[in-house]
Scaffold this motif. Sequence first.
Motif, PDB file in Angstrom:
ATOM      1  N   VAL A 160     -15.210   0.716  -2.977  1.00 39.62           N
ATOM      2  CA  VAL A 160     -16.572   0.219  -2.820  1.00 39.62           C
ATOM      3  C   VAL A 160     -17.175   0.837  -1.560  1.00 39.62           C
ATOM      4  O   VAL A 160     -16.569   0.790  -0.487  1.00 39.62           O
ATOM      5  N   VAL A 161     -18.357   1.418  -1.683  1.00 39.67           N
ATOM      6  CA  VAL A 161     -19.115   1.914  -0.535  1.00 39.67           C
ATOM      7  C   VAL A 161     -20.400   1.114  -0.439  1.00 39.67           C
ATOM      8  O   VAL A 161     -21.137   0.993  -1.414  1.00 39.67           O
ATOM      9  N   GLU A 192     -16.033   0.460   2.275  1.00 38.63           N
ATOM     10  CA  GLU A 192     -16.375   1.403   3.340  1.00 38.63           C
ATOM     11  C   GLU A 192     -17.865   1.321   3.630  1.00 38.63           C
ATOM     12  O   GLU A 192     -18.692   1.293   2.723  1.00 38.63           O
ATOM     13  N   ILE A 193     -18.194   1.272   4.919  1.00 35.52           N
ATOM     14  CA  ILE A 193     -19.595   1.287   5.347  1.00 35.52           C
ATOM     15  C   ILE A 193     -20.000   2.718   5.659  1.00 35.52           C
ATOM     16  O   ILE A 193     -19.284   3.444   6.357  1.00 35.52           O
ATOM     17  N   THR A 194     -21.164   3.124   5.159  1.00 29.82           N
ATOM     18  CA  THR A 194     -21.701   4.432   5.517  1.00 29.82           C
ATOM     19  C   THR A 194     -23.207   4.302   5.692  1.00 29.82           C
ATOM     20  O   THR A 194     -23.902   3.831   4.804  1.00 29.82           O
ATOM     21  N   GLU A 195     -23.699   4.700   6.872  1.00 28.05           N
ATOM     22  CA  GLU A 195     -25.117   4.535   7.199  1.00 28.05           C
ATOM     23  C   GLU A 195     -25.785   5.891   7.389  1.00 28.05           C
ATOM     24  O   GLU A 195     -25.184   6.831   7.907  1.00 28.05           O
ATOM     25  N   TYR A 196     -27.051   5.944   6.973  1.00 25.87           N
ATOM     26  CA  TYR A 196     -27.871   7.137   7.147  1.00 25.87           C
ATOM     27  C   TYR A 196     -29.201   6.711   7.770  1.00 25.87           C
ATOM     28  O   TYR A 196     -29.372   5.554   8.144  1.00 25.87           O
ATOM     29  N   VAL A 209     -26.777  12.383  -0.680  1.00 23.35           N
ATOM     30  CA  VAL A 209     -26.150  12.363  -2.010  1.00 23.35           C
ATOM     31  C   VAL A 209     -24.826  13.112  -1.985  1.00 23.35           C
ATOM     32  O   VAL A 209     -23.822  12.659  -2.553  1.00 23.35           O
ATOM     33  N   SER A 210     -24.806  14.244  -1.310  1.00 23.82           N
ATOM     34  CA  SER A 210     -23.573  15.027  -1.216  1.00 23.82           C
ATOM     35  C   SER A 210     -22.471  14.227  -0.526  1.00 23.82           C
ATOM     36  O   SER A 210     -21.317  14.202  -0.982  1.00 23.82           O
ATOM     37  N   ASP A 211     -22.822  13.560   0.560  1.00 17.30           N
ATOM     38  CA  ASP A 211     -21.835  12.777   1.308  1.00 17.30           C
ATOM     39  C   ASP A 211     -21.314  11.613   0.465  1.00 17.30           C
ATOM     40  O   ASP A 211     -20.102  11.363   0.413  1.00 17.30           O
ATOM     41  N   LEU A 212     -22.213  10.906  -0.200  1.00 14.01           N
ATOM     42  CA  LEU A 212     -21.793   9.773  -1.037  1.00 14.01           C
ATOM     43  C   LEU A 212     -20.929  10.244  -2.211  1.00 14.01           C
ATOM     44  O   LEU A 212     -19.945   9.597  -2.580  1.00 14.01           O
ATOM     45  N   LYS A 236     -17.370  10.810  -1.253  1.00 16.12           N
ATOM     46  CA  LYS A 236     -16.616   9.582  -0.991  1.00 16.12           C
ATOM     47  C   LYS A 236     -16.059   8.980  -2.283  1.00 16.12           C
ATOM     48  O   LYS A 236     -15.172   8.126  -2.248  1.00 16.12           O
ATOM     49  N   ALA A 237     -16.600   9.400  -3.418  1.00  7.84           N
ATOM     50  CA  ALA A 237     -16.105   9.021  -4.750  1.00  7.84           C
ATOM     51  C   ALA A 237     -15.957   7.506  -4.934  1.00  7.84           C
ATOM     52  O   ALA A 237     -14.889   7.020  -5.325  1.00  7.84           O
TER      53      ALA A 237
END
Length: 588
Positions: free
Chosen positions: A3-4, A33-37, A47-50, A53-54
């Motif tokens: 889960v992201v 996982e937390i990911t902030e932009y 989009v590439s980064d997400l 992360k699969a």
Amino acid sequence: MKVVVSTLNAKFIHTSLALRYLKAFCEKDFDVEITEYTIKDPAMNIVSDLYQKAPDVLGFSCYIWNIEETIHIIKMIKKIRPELIIVLGGPEVSYDTDYWMERIPEVDFIVMGEGEETFHQLLTEISTTRKYHFVYGIAYRKGEEVVLMPGRPKLKLDDIPSPHRFAEDLPSLANRVVYFETSRGCPFSCQFCLSSIEVGVRYFDMERTKADLLYLIDSGAKLIKFVDRTFNIKRDYAMEIFDFLIKNHRGVVFQFEITADIMRPEVLDYLAENAPPGTFRFEIGVQSTNDTTNELVQRRQNFAKLTRTVQKVKHSLKIDQHLDLIAGLPEEDYNSFRKTFNDVFELGPEELQLGFLKMLRGTGMRNDAHKYGYVYMDHAPYEILGNDILPFTDIIRIKRVEDVLEKYWNAHRMDHTVKYLIAHEFTSAFDFFQEFGDYWEERGWQRIGHQLEDLFTRLRDFLMHRGTNNMHVIEGLMKLDYFLGHKYKPRKIWWDFTLDKSEQSAYLRLLAEQPELADGDFQRLRISEKDLHKHVMLEVLPFALQTYLQSGEIDASSPQLLIVHFPPDAQQPASYYTMPLHQMAATL
């Protein structure tokens, strides 16, 4: 199942408290996982980064400042990963939820309202039986149908694990804003605000709150902003936290949203006596001083009590205050807003935020928009474009006020100059910002950038264009402000020095030999002539500066030498001193 959870912050220094709550509540059972932009990041990069992360489930926290950019990201990534489960949450999609499900068919679920428990149960169903009709507080798709489940009861706040203990946050803690809440809910019913929808206020346990704050302080946080809608509504709770932070702040700055007209005198007295200067900042939503307007939006406010609070805090010299206004509220036309602006500016806040009414989804103001003839943007941020008594032409004019206010007051580039102009050369503060804003736009300056010196030359151009009196005094104050806006000795100035190089050298030699001739504690600096050349700038002021600063009177019979010292390490701001020119002439 991976889960992201993600969001697009307005700026890099911001952090999402919501994502951290979700992870804290769910991580015991799920890999989150937390990911902030930021909203400025290129969509392809996000989009590439997400994609790399699969994730199996991708959640976005949505607000008015990021919803349109978030939709763009969702549509792109769903084309690449059509099997990806996408979940939205946050205040922007918690209302008119069926609209969002229809507008963004790529979205599988929307979590409505408080999300921790709902999101956890949704993840459980996604990973097991997929019986989504058991999950209160979500919207989901059943074939072509959109199903909106009933809301769920509010959580006990202490059932939510701390969102502040993630090891991955520690390296950047000192460089980002840490958001913190001690309560949820708001006791007031302001119809333009989403907080009015939630009834009652719930508090986190005091000892837990103190432990989290101490952890953040010890871990290197520099700025902690409390997101409680009315931090001081519960006096004893607020006092205990104020006292705890005073004893344990260790240089950290704390910002609170307070309601000024309910601030108790004993709290103000305690802060005035005990708060370390610069440790606390107060944000105070005034919005309007029009009683009819406040009544229509169900905003209870005693402006006389608010004024006493703001003035008492200001006189303590301990706490900076940020006051908020909203242009475009019901029954507040241009002239009424001018009065509101001047009423509040007269209180002397360190920052005055001029915003424009936004018709947020779910608010009473949006539901009643037709009563006042409001027209507003179809998409976020839903800012008004006019109403029955405030046409778009007036909104444009107030926008110009906002622009110049940000550049010349809130940025604190010309405090001495602006205060003088408002007190001596313009009818009111609003009129200064309006006239200058109109001139700024007429010259087309809003379409080009500016350096610091441009702000000074443009103000001078405006003042000379209108035939402003006492320009010699004004330019003297502008020179002082320009010097004080630098940490290091400036390499260039926007005027011609009054003194030639030989005169400057002679005065610097005199200051090295007889530093007691300057006022204040200049002689304590013990600066050599060589260092004076490196770190001091001189200019002639055609009036007695200290007399003006103390009494507001202009004594043009006593011109002075302005002496500005820039500390070599730039750890402290520049300091200034003066010396009577006639005394110097007699000495030289």
